[in-house]
Design a protein around this motif. Structure first.
Motif, PDB file in Angstrom:
ATOM      1  N   GLU A 101     -10.667  -1.526  -6.643  1.00 30.42           N
ATOM      2  CA  GLU A 101      -9.332  -1.002  -6.922  1.00 30.42           C
ATOM      3  C   GLU A 101      -8.348  -1.302  -5.794  1.00 30.42           C
ATOM      4  O   GLU A 101      -7.178  -1.620  -6.042  1.00 30.42           O
ATOM      5  CB  GLU A 101      -9.417   0.506  -7.185  1.00 30.42           C
ATOM      6  CG  GLU A 101     -10.123   0.827  -8.505  1.00 30.42           C
ATOM      7  CD  GLU A 101     -10.458   2.290  -8.680  1.00 30.42           C
ATOM      8  OE1 GLU A 101     -10.006   3.107  -7.825  1.00 30.42           O
ATOM      9  OE2 GLU A 101     -11.145   2.641  -9.661  1.00 30.42           O
ATOM     10  N   LYS A 102      -8.824  -1.256  -4.555  1.00 27.92           N
ATOM     11  CA  LYS A 102      -7.928  -1.569  -3.439  1.00 27.92           C
ATOM     12  C   LYS A 102      -7.584  -3.050  -3.407  1.00 27.92           C
ATOM     13  O   LYS A 102      -6.460  -3.423  -3.044  1.00 27.92           O
ATOM     14  CB  LYS A 102      -8.560  -1.121  -2.121  1.00 27.92           C
ATOM     15  CG  LYS A 102      -8.518   0.393  -1.951  1.00 27.92           C
ATOM     16  CD  LYS A 102      -9.016   0.852  -0.604  1.00 27.92           C
ATOM     17  CE  LYS A 102      -8.810   2.356  -0.447  1.00 27.92           C
ATOM     18  NZ  LYS A 102      -9.328   2.881   0.838  1.00 27.92           N
ATOM     19  N   GLU A 161     -13.985   1.638  -5.132  1.00 22.82           N
ATOM     20  CA  GLU A 161     -12.934   1.675  -4.122  1.00 22.82           C
ATOM     21  C   GLU A 161     -12.536   0.268  -3.689  1.00 22.82           C
ATOM     22  O   GLU A 161     -11.347  -0.061  -3.614  1.00 22.82           O
ATOM     23  CB  GLU A 161     -13.394   2.484  -2.909  1.00 22.82           C
ATOM     24  CG  GLU A 161     -12.333   2.589  -1.817  1.00 22.82           C
ATOM     25  CD  GLU A 161     -12.827   3.269  -0.553  1.00 22.82           C
ATOM     26  OE1 GLU A 161     -12.004   3.563   0.322  1.00 22.82           O
ATOM     27  OE2 GLU A 161     -14.064   3.479  -0.448  1.00 22.82           O
ATOM     28  N   GLN A 182      -4.917  -3.493  -6.078  1.00 21.14           N
ATOM     29  CA  GLN A 182      -3.644  -2.933  -5.618  1.00 21.14           C
ATOM     30  C   GLN A 182      -2.995  -3.808  -4.557  1.00 21.14           C
ATOM     31  O   GLN A 182      -1.766  -3.885  -4.475  1.00 21.14           O
ATOM     32  CB  GLN A 182      -3.875  -1.520  -5.063  1.00 21.14           C
ATOM     33  CG  GLN A 182      -4.257  -0.492  -6.117  1.00 21.14           C
ATOM     34  CD  GLN A 182      -4.817   0.787  -5.517  1.00 21.14           C
ATOM     35  OE1 GLN A 182      -4.789   0.979  -4.287  1.00 21.14           O
ATOM     36  NE2 GLN A 182      -5.336   1.668  -6.352  1.00 21.14           N
ATOM     37  N   PHE A 183      -3.805  -4.466  -3.751  1.00 20.78           N
ATOM     38  CA  PHE A 183      -3.286  -5.331  -2.691  1.00 20.78           C
ATOM     39  C   PHE A 183      -2.769  -6.652  -3.245  1.00 20.78           C
ATOM     40  O   PHE A 183      -1.691  -7.130  -2.852  1.00 20.78           O
ATOM     41  CB  PHE A 183      -4.401  -5.589  -1.670  1.00 20.78           C
ATOM     42  CG  PHE A 183      -3.984  -6.428  -0.494  1.00 20.78           C
ATOM     43  CD1 PHE A 183      -3.388  -5.857   0.618  1.00 20.78           C
ATOM     44  CD2 PHE A 183      -4.198  -7.804  -0.489  1.00 20.78           C
ATOM     45  CE1 PHE A 183      -3.008  -6.626   1.714  1.00 20.78           C
ATOM     46  CE2 PHE A 183      -3.831  -8.581   0.590  1.00 20.78           C
ATOM     47  CZ  PHE A 183      -3.227  -7.989   1.701  1.00 20.78           C
ATOM     48  N   TYR A 195      -8.261  -5.817   4.422  1.00 20.28           N
ATOM     49  CA  TYR A 195      -8.936  -5.033   5.455  1.00 20.28           C
ATOM     50  C   TYR A 195      -9.526  -5.907   6.564  1.00 20.28           C
ATOM     51  O   TYR A 195     -10.153  -5.397   7.478  1.00 20.28           O
ATOM     52  CB  TYR A 195     -10.017  -4.149   4.828  1.00 20.28           C
ATOM     53  CG  TYR A 195      -9.436  -2.917   4.175  1.00 20.28           C
ATOM     54  CD1 TYR A 195      -9.447  -1.687   4.818  1.00 20.28           C
ATOM     55  CD2 TYR A 195      -8.827  -3.005   2.926  1.00 20.28           C
ATOM     56  CE1 TYR A 195      -8.885  -0.565   4.232  1.00 20.28           C
ATOM     57  CE2 TYR A 195      -8.261  -1.892   2.330  1.00 20.28           C
ATOM     58  CZ  TYR A 195      -8.289  -0.669   2.985  1.00 20.28           C
ATOM     59  OH  TYR A 195      -7.723   0.433   2.402  1.00 20.28           O
ATOM     60  N   THR A 249     -12.995  -6.004   1.910  1.00 19.42           N
ATOM     61  CA  THR A 249     -12.056  -6.108   0.798  1.00 19.42           C
ATOM     62  C   THR A 249     -10.770  -6.760   1.303  1.00 19.42           C
ATOM     63  O   THR A 249     -10.372  -6.548   2.459  1.00 19.42           O
ATOM     64  CB  THR A 249     -11.762  -4.698   0.243  1.00 19.42           C
ATOM     65  OG1 THR A 249     -12.957  -4.180  -0.326  1.00 19.42           O
ATOM     66  CG2 THR A 249     -10.662  -4.729  -0.797  1.00 19.42           C
TER      67      THR A 249
END
Length: 322
Positions: free
Chosen positions: A301-302, A298, A305-306, A262, A259
């Protein structure tokens, strides 16, 4: 630029559930699969091609959520030496182009494809080095006899239907980096551009921001994917990056898809977004999820948000400098 999602990851939802979830997450665009590798979970292209009523309902469902379609995607290999596989990919691509025209969607995303090494091949052959000398001969044959004739014809087809193809540069296919993308466009026509996916460039050792600058000179950035890659420095130091182990073998691979955020930090992604901005790109940043260490929800959504704060800051920068 608008933040969006490649909807293939939501295959467990209905069309309406998917749209509601995307809209509630504050996104603005959806990239929808029409066949090939992405499948056609949310888009039966043959039904939509045949029915103006169904096309209207399809578009109304998207517009009602204040969303728009950034691209239709049909990743396949129309150059495959198996004629049946090639024909299926070709028909899917051309039908997707026709549907994009009817829906008013500017971009169709796919791969360049890869031929075999001769007319008698059973499988595609990706050439990665010039020696032994037959490798260079294979590469010359592939481009001159298969790649350029096919995509030159498709460029005219695209032009006739007012649609562009955004080729996703991907190792294993003849277009996998900046140079091969520019070669295809130069040889075949200006309806051919790139679906810019940094994840495939990171593990090859390329600098996405620099690639964007070079591709922008040819005005060929048509669509953008947001996906990251994490490089394992120890496995890479031992085995290099040409890693054929399954993606599920995370601990022993040289790299894995992640993602956004990361694999590379905010500064790298801010540089990518800034490079796109300087290039004049104002299309979609389409989140793609292939992170084996995170669930679909997950990872999605991450990623949102990023990326949302980065894009918001860029908009504020534009207002300030205006």
């Amino acid at each position: 630029m608008k933040l969006g999602i490649f909807t293939v990851l939501f295959g467990d939802k209905t069309f309406d559930e998917m749209l509601d979830y995307v809209a509630a997450s504050g996104l603005q665009t959806v990239e929808i699969g029409t066949g090939g590798s992405p499948g056609d979970r949310f888009c039966n292209r043959k039904e939509l091609l045949q029915s103006a009523e169904k096309r209207k309902a399809f578009l109304d469902s998207i517009a009602r959520r204040n969303l728009e379609i950034s691209a239709l995607s049909c990743h396949g290999n129309p150059l495959h030496p198996d004629k049946a596989i090639a024909q299926e990919a070709h028909e899917t691509f051309q039908e997707t182009v026709l549907l994009a025209e009817l829906l008013g969607v500017p971009n169709v995303v796919t791969f360049s494809g890869c031929p075999g090494e001769s007319e008698t091949s059973k499988h595609s052959v990706w050439v990665t080095c010039p020696w032994p000398t037959e490798h260079s001969e294979i590469l010359k044959w592939q481009w001159e006899e298969k790649v350029i004739p096919y995509w030159r014809a498709q460029n005219q087809f695209l032009k006739d239907h007012h649609v562009r193809v955004a080729i996703e540069a991907h190792p294993g296919f003849v277009v996998y980096n900046t140079e091969t993308m520019l070669r295809l466009r130069s040889a075949c026509g200006e309806q051919i551009g790139v679906n810019f996916d940094p994840s495939h460039l990171f593990w090859q050792g390329m600098d996405p921001a620099l690639c964007i600058k070079r591709l922008a000179e040819a005005e060929c950035i048509f669509h953008v994917h947001a996906k990251d890659t994490a490089i394992n420095p120890y496995n890479t130091a031992e085995n290099g990056v040409l890693d054929v182990k399954p993606y599920q073998d995370e601990n022993i691979r040289s790299w894995i898809f992640r993602t956004v955020g990361y694999g590379h930090g905010e500064e790298v992604w801010r540089n990518i977004i800034s490079a796109l901005q300087l290039a004049g790109y104002d299309g979609a940043i389409s989140i793609e999820h292939e992170d084996s260490l995170m669930s679909i929800e997950e990872g999605f959504e991450k990623a949102v948000q990023f990326l949302q704060p980065i894009l918001i800051r860029k908009k504020l920068d534009n207002i300030w400098w205006a």
